[in-house]
Design an enzyme around this catalytic site. Structure first.
Site, PDB file in Angstrom:
ATOM      1  N   ASN A 266      -3.003   9.062   4.722  1.00  0.00           N
ATOM      2  CA  ASN A 266      -1.829   8.271   5.098  1.00  0.00           C
ATOM      3  C   ASN A 266      -1.708   8.038   6.603  1.00  0.00           C
ATOM      4  OD1 ASN A 266      -0.955   8.090   2.405  1.00  0.00           O
ATOM      5  ND2 ASN A 266       0.104  10.051   2.543  1.00  0.00           N
TER       6      ASN A 266
ATOM      7  N   HIS B  29       0.560   4.493  -2.454  1.00  0.00           N
ATOM      8  CA  HIS B  29       0.356   5.852  -1.950  1.00  0.00           C
ATOM      9  C   HIS B  29       1.498   6.776  -2.321  1.00  0.00           C
ATOM     10  CE1 HIS B  29      -3.098   5.636   1.113  1.00  0.00           C
ATOM     11  NE2 HIS B  29      -3.154   4.551   0.371  1.00  0.00           N
TER      12      HIS B  29
ATOM     13  N   HIS C 179      -6.217  -5.818  -3.017  1.00  0.00           N
ATOM     14  CA  HIS C 179      -7.054  -5.971  -1.829  1.00  0.00           C
ATOM     15  C   HIS C 179      -7.234  -7.425  -1.416  1.00  0.00           C
ATOM     16  CE1 HIS C 179      -9.080  -1.772  -2.399  1.00  0.00           C
ATOM     17  NE2 HIS C 179      -7.803  -1.710  -2.054  1.00  0.00           N
TER      18      HIS C 179
ATOM     19  N   ARG D 184       0.831  -1.211   0.000  1.00  0.00           N
ATOM     20  CA  ARG D 184       0.000   0.000   0.000  1.00  0.00           C
ATOM     21  C   ARG D 184       0.862   1.255   0.000  1.00  0.00           C
ATOM     22  NH1 ARG D 184      -3.151   2.964   4.151  1.00  0.00           N
ATOM     23  NH2 ARG D 184      -2.207   1.637   5.740  1.00  0.00           N
TER      24      ARG D 184
END
Length: 324
Positions: free
Chosen positions: A94, A68, A193, A64
């Site tokens: 975040n 990001h 996911h 992740r």
């Protein structure tokens, strides 16, 4: 996420990257460190293995983190805030990252500085760690082009483009297209996911107030909705649930099986069933796990090449948390 913490992993769908590959092929390529720091990728892998022994879910956060960061894939997400600046790390999207994930990056960087001082960028460390995390969970190995330089700016408001998990397919497709990613990439990268967890507030609207109706999302499987309500009572802001309940620590295609049966956790997951084109792709990835893994690897390489800094456009930080 002690299972990795990943509400907005949405892929965090973030993949909200940035187009504009910079620099020449000699500055950004597979094997960039083969001469200057030949053990670089081995060191990343070794440190990651140690981190997994301490926390089996840490890899989901590292994956992740790559999503990001890839506004420009230049490690701006690692920079600490200062008295005069709120950095990306402390922007709302975040804030779900645990300190542990940044500590892992610090450990990798410390070893690399001993082995090859001032050579391996923090941005490349993130990309290598994301790849190795996927492999650790059972995903496909892929070569990571490297030679990224670290950015020299980190500002919290630059995270405004991170897509929330409430977006529909049209909104997501448009956002991805604006960053040079296709709808195919959207469907494929959503498969991230398949590992990790989500915080209850990131999908609570689907349980208690979908589109302002004060009711649940009618597209959500009834039994799954009951399970989620049990794990996330109304108003709860701290609990977490597995994003892929079947196998939260295995990189497989069960995420797509869930989406195909109305058990996608986020609106942004379930919306993949809203057109025949994307629904077909969901069904194919659910049916052919190896096909998904291969496609995911290719899309990760594509994502990781967007907006990189090379040569004199950036720097190699001595400390990933501090801009040189």
């Amino acid at each position: 996420m002690a299972l990795a913490r990943g509400s907005l992993m949405l892929l965090s769908l973030v993949v909200v990257l940035c187009m504009s590959v910079a620099g020449s092929a000699s500055e950004f390529k597979v094997g960039y460190y083969w001469e200057s720091c030949p053990k670089a990728e081995d060191i990343v892998k070794e440190e990651l293995y140690n981190a997994f022994k301490a926390n089996a879910g840490i890899g989901a956060d590292l994956l992740r983190l790559h999503f990001h960061d890839c506004f420009g894939c230049e490690a701006s997400i690692l920079v600490d805030s200062t008295q005069g600046n709120i950095a990306e790390k402390d922007a709302p999207p975040n804030k779900t990252f645990e300190d542990e994930v940044f500590d892992v990056i610090d450990s990798i960087k410390a070893r690399l500085e001993v082995a090859c001082k001032g050579t391996v960028s923090c941005a490349d460390i993130i990309a290598f760690a994301a790849r190795d995390s996927v492999v650790q969970y059972g995903g496909k190995y892929y070569n990571v082009p490297s030679g990224r330089k670290d950015g020299m700016v980190s500002i919290a408001n630059e995270t405004v483009d991170l897509p929330p998990p409430t977006l529909n397919l049209n909104q997501l497709t448009a956002m991805f297209a604006s960053k040079g990613l296709s709808q195919d990439d959207l469907v494929i990268l959503s498969g991230a996911h398949t590992i990790g967890v989500a915080h209850c507030p990131s999908f609570a609207d689907r349980l208690y107030n979908y589109s302002g109706t004060l009711k649940g999302d009618p597209n959500l499987d009834v039994e799954y909705a009951k399970q989620l309500k049990h794990e996330c009572p109304q108003g709860n802001t701290v609990n977490e649930v597995d994003m892929d309940p079947q196998s939260p620590l295995t990189f497989d295609s069960s995420f797509y099986e869930d989406v195909a049966t109305n058990r996608g956790l986020f609106t942004s997951d379930q919306t993949l069933m809203s057109t025949s084109t994307t629904a077909y792709k969901v069904s194919q990835y659910a049916k052919y796990p190896e096909f998904f893994k291969k496609a995911f690897a290719a899309s990760m390489v594509k994502m990781g090449q967007i907006g990189v800094l090379t040569g004199k456009q950036g720097t190699v930080r001595a400390n990933c948390r501090v801009i040189n």
